[in-house]
Design a protein around this motif. Structure first.
Motif, PDB file in Angstrom:
ATOM      1  N   HIS A  99       0.856  -1.198   0.000  1.00 58.50           N
ATOM      2  CA  HIS A  99       0.000   0.000   0.000  1.00 58.50           C
ATOM      3  C   HIS A  99       0.890   1.245   0.000  1.00 58.50           C
ATOM      4  CE1 HIS A  99      -3.372   2.570   0.416  1.00 58.50           C
ATOM      5  NE2 HIS A  99      -3.406   2.679   1.731  1.00 58.50           N
ATOM      6  N   GLN A 102      -1.309   6.189  -2.663  1.00 59.64           N
ATOM      7  CA  GLN A 102      -2.715   6.505  -2.433  1.00 59.64           C
ATOM      8  C   GLN A 102      -3.268   7.204  -3.670  1.00 59.64           C
ATOM      9  OE1 GLN A 102      -3.502   8.212   1.479  1.00 59.64           O
ATOM     10  NE2 GLN A 102      -2.205   6.685   2.470  1.00 59.64           N
ATOM     11  N   CYS A 103      -2.957   8.467  -3.877  1.00 56.17           N
ATOM     12  CA  CYS A 103      -3.479   9.123  -5.080  1.00 56.17           C
ATOM     13  C   CYS A 103      -2.680   8.743  -6.319  1.00 56.17           C
ATOM     14  CB  CYS A 103      -3.521  10.635  -4.928  1.00 56.17           C
ATOM     15  SG  CYS A 103      -1.948  11.477  -5.220  1.00 56.17           S
ATOM     16  N   CYS A 139       0.360  12.147   0.494  1.00 56.91           N
ATOM     17  CA  CYS A 139      -0.694  11.226   0.913  1.00 56.91           C
ATOM     18  C   CYS A 139      -0.262  10.163   1.909  1.00 56.91           C
ATOM     19  CB  CYS A 139      -1.262  10.471  -0.300  1.00 56.91           C
ATOM     20  SG  CYS A 139      -2.212  11.431  -1.468  1.00 56.91           S
ATOM     21  N   THR A 140       0.865   9.501   1.668  1.00 59.60           N
ATOM     22  CA  THR A 140       1.113   8.231   2.354  1.00 59.60           C
ATOM     23  C   THR A 140       1.841   8.351   3.678  1.00 59.60           C
ATOM     24  OG1 THR A 140       3.285   7.839   1.352  1.00 59.60           O
ATOM     25  CG2 THR A 140       1.353   7.035   0.138  1.00 59.60           C
ATOM     26  N   GLY A 141       2.555   9.469   3.931  1.00 61.94           N
ATOM     27  CA  GLY A 141       3.386   9.507   5.126  1.00 61.94           C
ATOM     28  C   GLY A 141       4.615   8.612   5.006  1.00 61.94           C
ATOM     29  N   GLN A 143       5.688   5.717   5.139  1.00 62.14           N
ATOM     30  CA  GLN A 143       5.963   4.476   5.872  1.00 62.14           C
ATOM     31  C   GLN A 143       5.842   3.252   4.969  1.00 62.14           C
ATOM     32  OE1 GLN A 143       4.638   4.523   9.856  1.00 62.14           O
ATOM     33  NE2 GLN A 143       3.633   2.535   9.734  1.00 62.14           N
ATOM     34  N   ARG A 146       8.585   2.969   2.319  1.00 59.88           N
ATOM     35  CA  ARG A 146       9.805   2.386   2.884  1.00 59.88           C
ATOM     36  C   ARG A 146       9.653   0.866   3.009  1.00 59.88           C
ATOM     37  NH1 ARG A 146       9.786   7.220   6.616  1.00 59.88           N
ATOM     38  NH2 ARG A 146       8.893   5.898   8.250  1.00 59.88           N
TER      39      ARG A 146
ATOM     40  N   LEU B  15      -6.056  -5.762  -1.497  1.00 60.06           N
ATOM     41  CA  LEU B  15      -5.203  -4.815  -2.220  1.00 60.06           C
ATOM     42  C   LEU B  15      -6.072  -3.938  -3.122  1.00 60.06           C
ATOM     43  CD1 LEU B  15      -2.060  -6.940  -3.165  1.00 60.06           C
ATOM     44  CD2 LEU B  15      -2.560  -5.631  -1.082  1.00 60.06           C
ATOM     45  N   ARG B  16      -5.631  -2.705  -3.322  1.00 61.53           N
ATOM     46  CA  ARG B  16      -6.482  -1.714  -3.977  1.00 61.53           C
ATOM     47  C   ARG B  16      -6.688  -1.990  -5.455  1.00 61.53           C
ATOM     48  NH1 ARG B  16      -5.521   4.299  -2.686  1.00 61.53           N
ATOM     49  NH2 ARG B  16      -4.265   4.007  -4.579  1.00 61.53           N
ATOM     50  N   ASP B  19      -4.734   0.389  -8.006  1.00 62.82           N
ATOM     51  CA  ASP B  19      -3.273   0.455  -7.984  1.00 62.82           C
ATOM     52  C   ASP B  19      -2.604   0.139  -9.324  1.00 62.82           C
ATOM     53  OD1 ASP B  19      -2.171  -0.584  -4.633  1.00 62.82           O
ATOM     54  OD2 ASP B  19      -3.086   1.252  -5.390  1.00 62.82           O
ATOM     55  N   PRO B  20      -2.957  -0.986  -9.976  1.00 62.51           N
ATOM     56  CA  PRO B  20      -2.198  -1.348 -11.181  1.00 62.51           C
ATOM     57  C   PRO B  20      -2.169  -0.222 -12.219  1.00 62.51           C
ATOM     58  CG  PRO B  20      -3.500  -3.224 -10.457  1.00 62.51           C
ATOM     59  CD  PRO B  20      -3.917  -2.055  -9.599  1.00 62.51           C
ATOM     60  N   MET B 497     -10.207   9.954  -4.277  1.00 62.83           N
ATOM     61  CA  MET B 497      -9.122  10.930  -4.379  1.00 62.83           C
ATOM     62  C   MET B 497      -7.865  10.361  -3.753  1.00 62.83           C
ATOM     63  SD  MET B 497     -10.560  13.723  -1.664  1.00 62.83           S
ATOM     64  CE  MET B 497     -11.655  13.259  -0.333  1.00 62.83           C
ATOM     65  N   GLY B 498      -7.700   9.065  -3.911  1.00 58.35           N
ATOM     66  CA  GLY B 498      -6.516   8.424  -3.358  1.00 58.35           C
ATOM     67  C   GLY B 498      -6.793   7.740  -2.037  1.00 58.35           C
ATOM     68  N   MET B 665      -5.817  -2.101   6.001  1.00 62.88           N
ATOM     69  CA  MET B 665      -4.615  -1.567   5.371  1.00 62.88           C
ATOM     70  C   MET B 665      -4.850  -0.139   4.876  1.00 62.88           C
ATOM     71  SD  MET B 665      -2.963  -2.975   1.824  1.00 62.88           S
ATOM     72  CE  MET B 665      -4.259  -2.244   0.822  1.00 62.88           C
ATOM     73  N   ILE B 666      -5.995   0.068   4.224  1.00 62.15           N
ATOM     74  CA  ILE B 666      -6.320   1.407   3.735  1.00 62.15           C
ATOM     75  C   ILE B 666      -6.536   2.353   4.910  1.00 62.15           C
ATOM     76  CG2 ILE B 666      -8.142   2.731   2.602  1.00 62.15           C
ATOM     77  CD1 ILE B 666      -8.323   0.565   0.499  1.00 62.15           C
ATOM     78  N   GLY B 669      -3.306   3.411   6.335  1.00 62.68           N
ATOM     79  CA  GLY B 669      -2.688   4.344   5.382  1.00 62.68           C
ATOM     80  C   GLY B 669      -3.237   5.750   5.539  1.00 62.68           C
ATOM     81  N   GLN B 670      -4.537   5.841   5.796  1.00 67.99           N
ATOM     82  CA  GLN B 670      -5.143   7.160   6.008  1.00 67.99           C
ATOM     83  C   GLN B 670      -4.633   7.798   7.291  1.00 67.99           C
ATOM     84  OE1 GLN B 670      -7.189   8.908   3.785  1.00 67.99           O
ATOM     85  NE2 GLN B 670      -6.196   7.276   2.644  1.00 67.99           N
ATOM     86  N   VAL B 672      -1.726   7.227   8.836  1.00 67.36           N
ATOM     87  CA  VAL B 672      -0.321   7.613   8.685  1.00 67.36           C
ATOM     88  C   VAL B 672      -0.200   8.851   7.807  1.00 67.36           C
ATOM     89  CG1 VAL B 672       1.918   6.884   7.753  1.00 67.36           C
ATOM     90  CG2 VAL B 672       0.567   5.296   9.108  1.00 67.36           C
ATOM     91  N   GLY B 673      -0.948   8.872   6.718  1.00 65.68           N
ATOM     92  CA  GLY B 673      -0.918  10.050   5.839  1.00 65.68           C
ATOM     93  C   GLY B 673      -1.416  11.289   6.562  1.00 65.68           C
ATOM     94  N   ALA B 676       1.268  12.582   8.841  1.00 60.66           N
ATOM     95  CA  ALA B 676       2.299  13.314   8.106  1.00 60.66           C
ATOM     96  C   ALA B 676       1.896  14.773   7.928  1.00 60.66           C
ATOM     97  CB  ALA B 676       2.557  12.650   6.755  1.00 60.66           C
ATOM     98  N   THR B 713       8.386   5.508  11.933  1.00 66.35           N
ATOM     99  CA  THR B 713       7.408   4.451  11.735  1.00 66.35           C
ATOM    100  C   THR B 713       6.348   4.571  12.827  1.00 66.35           C
ATOM    101  OG1 THR B 713       8.990   3.012  10.682  1.00 66.35           O
ATOM    102  CG2 THR B 713       7.076   1.955  11.685  1.00 66.35           C
ATOM    103  N   ILE B 714       5.109   4.530  12.412  1.00 69.61           N
ATOM    104  CA  ILE B 714       4.001   4.782  13.328  1.00 69.61           C
ATOM    105  C   ILE B 714       3.342   3.462  13.695  1.00 69.61           C
ATOM    106  CG2 ILE B 714       1.744   5.878  13.477  1.00 69.61           C
ATOM    107  CD1 ILE B 714       3.082   8.016  11.481  1.00 69.61           C
TER     108      ILE B 714
END
Lengths: 162, 787
Positions: A99, A102-103, A139-141, A143, A146, B15-16, B19-20, B497-498, B665-666, B669-670, B672-673, B676, B713-714
């Motif tokens: 993952h 994101q965008c 978007c992703t931060g 992590q 990495r 998995l999203r 993504d591909p 929007m991601g 997982m998503i 991700g939200q 952690v983003g 940030a 790392t969170i």
């Protein structure tokens, strides 16, 4: 005022491409508008964010800071060259599994920087610090990016051992 | 992939699905679209902050090679209607904004549009437009704009105050509580101006078809229908003449939650030319043209009794609206007041707001929307109270926190908190949040900080939105359709929007219908196809309200599938199971039929029960009964170098509850983003103006965004208290990472260097700001190794 133009010839993603461009045209515009390779994105146009990163003669460069005329006679690789037919490359697959996007707007640039780093034999520390450090992601931060790098570099190491 | 017992998809880290295409470079953002006869627009923007345009000469621009159209402020204003504000405060002095005007209120304000064959010729033309300005005195600071002799943006108002508001308990009762309290902690806290900076800037491709008199607009937007409605209004078109096709933005975060004047001007240009016109905002432009966020000053107090019990909390806010009220206007400042109490009990709580115009870019929505600011204010006050009283900040919080048995609980600021265990989230983080090294190591000091919040998600009951003057409805409508071949189409009014909503909604439908997720397609963004949504994807509502509608629509379709299968298999409905695209009779091997066959029959209207309608689709409208309240505690361990002012985050822990997680997982991700972006607010970002209203932070060399090295790392732990209101039990989650993170970081820095703790009231905590605090506190006087 009419701008001066030049004919350029380059090998882009393995194919011979040519075009007449204004000398002031950035490489991003040549790739995206003239060649239709829109996978490379423009994030800042001042060389900071890294979204526009492509490979020129194997080296990662900011295509927003290059002029199209500068790739005359050279080899360019963009994100569209990574997947084989419809199958994601191992690095792309790692990003998918972890993952790491994101965008997706910054992703192509990161993939190209890492592709050059892998070819150059960069360590996983260099890849996660120095190389990723040249990219802005909102978007992703970071992590999961990495984590994708570590997963991919670990698979390279185990492939070598095999 | 994690799995949940009994569930195939919900609760699973699928998995999203998008993504591909994104990884291959096959996605199409707005700038990737091109038409053979497409032209390019450049927006002419004011270079000065406060002025009247006294003369406009378009002729030099019109003479530029390759330029086809130049529209100045007068032409644009005459051809369009002003944009209505969307969230309007009682008594708000301005409730609509003209697309262009000769009255300039901020640097970057759009004044004219130039269209050329190429972007370069349009930019050359824009440089040639002659504008004469009568400059006026400038004010950029909201507090300064309140001064009696401040320059007035609207002289006929006699003031720069656009709206005033009070929220919560009556002011006299609040003041009585403060007057009789044993301890009062008071601080002036400031949350700086932020520029949102998604990696994809704004942009639009507008195509007016003169033959059919129809406009199609490809936009980078969170709100397709809302944009369409306002486009039609501004351009004086019927809504049926406008189609918006939203491309999933390369980041949005609130900045793309409405249609902007410049985007509408591009459509106007296409209408004049009868050709497609593209405009893409560049980064320097984005930093002044896309609405900013935050910029609030809080004079805030916390009152405690002699035992440390919270008696009262109040904040007086001066909010900077910018040159004009944005679509959301006072909204963020208002939410700062309604969410001020957070997860705690108070005898009395409230706030007051003066929302002020200044010669700066208008402020609008950004992730965390007033809650981040409220959390900064409240959690800093709590930590300062703990420090002054000599008590442990975690114990002080636990003492005053609402427990699970206190819920539901309606605050004095009108928030009906639904469910959750706020103290458990705090305890879990407090148990693990530790400094990651010695407290003192040379010039480095280490400390930890914690912040807790409650978060308003899943906007919202339409009735409530009407009550507070927010001109958007709160329902979501979803269509779930099993196609004649057994594949599934899900249509919703929310927008990707991601944030992975395409995958999440597919998971919900696939779970309900027992159809493999590979056969589920989620269609979003096209106003000709998507069910109407006036709110779109804002306010952490896509999975809650949008998902809630999908769950119910899919349930209804499943019930019909079961009935059709029972009829076909001559079994009782209770004995029918759906899995892997097949309907089976429980316990009877061989008694099965494919969903594809049932769907084909249903659409043919062959051999289905007499009382069934043909087809296999359902549209369900979900208007939530209430807001859903998520919550979290964040903890951070910092290392602060007293010699340089640098702050390093060495550990970060989260305990978060937003009910059922459809895709863990998503969700992570939200979070952690979001963190940030909170780190950016805490340590790096800040949009600044000079005294003349000139922007100073105009590139990424001045406006610093978080890089990988800034984010540790969170560690994320989850509680799960399902929403009592949303079908499926999901609460919203998108903003929770951003809301408490600056406060946790501020608390950690104050903990690491208590000598300057009372000065940790304003973000960003840049090295030069902290170095100054350290220096003024005498921390550089002695040999650092002795301290």
């Amino acid at each position: 005022m009419k701008a001066e133009t030049r004919m350029i010839n380059a090998v882009v993603n393995g194919q011979h491409r040519s075009g007449e461009v204004e000398v002031r045209t950035p490489l991003t515009d040549f790739l995206r508008a003239s060649l239709g390779l829109v996978g490379t994105h423009v994030g800042c146009e001042h060389g900071v964010c890294g979204a526009c990163t492509v490979l020129v003669d194997g080296q990662a460069v900011r295509s927003c800071l290059m002029l199209a005329v500068q790739v005359d006679g050279r080899e360019v690789e963009t994100v569209e060259s990574l997947a084989e037919d419809e199958e994601l490359s191992a690095l792309q697959q790692a990003m998918h599994e972890q993952h790491g996007l994101q965008c997706g707007f910054c992703t192509a640039g990161i993939l190209m920087s890492l592709t050059a780093a892998e070819r150059d034999g960069a360590s996983v520390e260099d890849a996660t610090c120095d190389v990723l450090g040249g990219h802005v992601c909102r978007c992703t931060g970071y992590q999961n990016i990495r984590a994708a790098i570590r997963q991919h570099w670990a698979s390279l190491a185990s492939n070598e051992e095999a | 992939m994690t799995t949940v017992e009994g569930n195939r998809y919900v609760g699973v880290s699928v998995l999203r699905v998008d993504d591909p295409q994104l990884l291959r470079g096959g996605a199409r953002f707005v700038d990737d679209l091109t038409f053979p006869d497409m032209m390019h627009a450049t927006i002419v923007r004011s270079p000065v902050a406060h002025a009247n345009v006294v003369a406009v000469d378009r002729a030099p621009a019109q003479r530029e090679e390759g330029v086809s159209l130049v529209l100045g402020p007068d032409e644009c204003a005459a051809a369009t209607n002003p944009l209505p504000c969307v969230w309007i405060a009682p008594g708000q002095r301005q409730t609509e904004v003209p697309l262009t005007s000769r009255s300039v209120h901020y640097v970057g304000q759009p004044l004219a549009i130039v269209v050329g064959e190429t972007r370069a010729s349009a930019e050359d033309g824009a440089d040639a437009v002659m504008l004469d300005f009568e400059q006026l005195p400038v004010v950029t600071d909201a507090e300064a704009a309140l001064a009696p002799d401040a320059p007035l943006l609207n002289p006929d108002w006699g003031t720069n105050v656009c709206a005033e508001l009070e929220v919560g308990d009556p002011r006299e009762e609040i003041e009585d509580a403060f007057a009789s309290a044993a301890y009062v902690v008071r601080r002036r806290l400031r949350i700086q101006r932020i520029a949102v900076n998604p990696m994809e800037t704004r942009g639009i491709v507008a195509r007016w078809d003169p033959g059919t008199e129809h406009l199609t607009a490809w936009m980078s937007t969170q709100v397709p229908h809302h944009a369409r409605d306002h486009l039609a209004h501004a351009l004086r078109l019927r809504i049926d003449q406008v189609r918006v096709i939203a491309r999933p933005p390369g980041g949005a975060f609130g900045a793309k939650d409405h249609v902007y004047a410049d985007e509408i001007l591009v459509c106007l240009a296409s209408m004049r030319l009868g050709r497609p016109v593209k405009w893409i905002e560049d980064r320097v432009e984005h930093l002044v043209a896309t609405f900013h966020a935050r910029d609030a000053l809080h004079d805030a107090r916390l009152a405690l009794d002699e035992n440390g019990r919270f008696v009262a909390m109040h904040t007086d806010i001066v909010g900077n609206l910018g040159g004009y009220p944005s679509n959301v206007g006072t909204g963020p400042f208002r939410i700062s007041m309604t969410m001020l109490p957070g997860p705690y009990r108070f005898d009395r709580v409230g706030g007051s707001l003066r929302a002020v115009l200044t010669n700066t870019t208008p402020t609008g929505a950004y992730r965390g929307f007033g809650m981040q600011e409220a959390t900064w204010v409240r959690e800093r006050l709590i930590d300062e109270a703990a420090r002054e009283l000599g008590v442990d900040p975690t114990e002080l919080r636990l003492q005053n926190m609402l427990g699970p048995s206190d819920l539901p609980h309606t605050t004095a600021t009108y928030q009906p908190y639904d469910s959750g265990d706020y103290p458990e989230a705090l305890r879990r983080v407090a148990n693990v949040c530790r400094p990651q090294g010695p407290h003192r190591e040379g010039s480095v000091r280490r400390g930890t900080g914690i912040a807790s919040h409650v978060e308003f998600t899943g906007l919202g009951p339409t009735k409530m939105q009407k009550l507070v003057g927010f001109h958007l409805s709160g329902y979501e409508r979803a269509t779930v359709r099993v196609e004649p071949d057994g594949s599934v189409t899900v249509s919703s009014g929310v927008m990707g929007m991601g944030q992975g909503i395409e995958t999440g909604l597919a998971q919900l439908a696939a779970e309900q219908l027992g159809i493999p997720i590979e056969r589920v397609r989620v269609r979003l963004g096209d106003t000709d196809v998507a069910p109407y949504s006036s709110a779109g994807s804002i306010a952490s509502r896509s999975m809650t309200v949008g998902g809630g509608a999908v769950v119910r629509a899919a349930e209804i379709v499943r019930e019909k599938l079961v009935r059709l299968a029972a009829h076909h298999l001559e079994a009782a409905a209770e004995d029918v199971e759906l899995a892997d695209g097949t309907a089976r009779v429980r316990g009877v091997p061989g008694a099965d039929v494919s969903v594809a066959h049932l769907a084909e029959q249903a659409w043919l209207n062959w051999d289905i029960p007499e009382d069934e309608e043909p087809g296999l689709e359902e549209t369900f409208t979900h208007d939530p009964d209430s807001i859903s309240y998520s919550y979290a505690t964040h903890g951070v361990a910092v290392a602060v170098d007293v010699e340089t002012g640098e702050v390093r985050l060495e550990g970060y822990w989260v305990c978060h509850d937003s009910g059922v997680l459809v895709n863990p997982m998503i969700c992570d991700g939200q979070i952690v983003g979001g963190i940030a972006q909170g780190v950016g607010i805490a340590l790096l970002e800040g949009f600044r103006y000079g005294p003349d209203g000139q922007p100073l932070t105009t590139t990424y060399l001045d406006y610093l965004l978080p890089l990988s090295e800034d984010l540790p790392t969170i560690d994320i732990d989850h509680l799960c208290t399902p929403s009592p209101f949303i079908p499926g039990g999901m609460k919203g989650l998108g903003e929770g990472g951003t809301i408490p993170s600056p406060a946790a970081i501020g608390n950690a820095v104050a903990n690491a260097v208590p000598e300057i703790a009372d000065r940790i009231v304003e973000t960003p905590l840049t090295p030069d700001r902290l170095w100054t605090y350290f220096h003024e506190a005498g921390l550089h006087d002695a040999d650092l190794d002795d301290q």
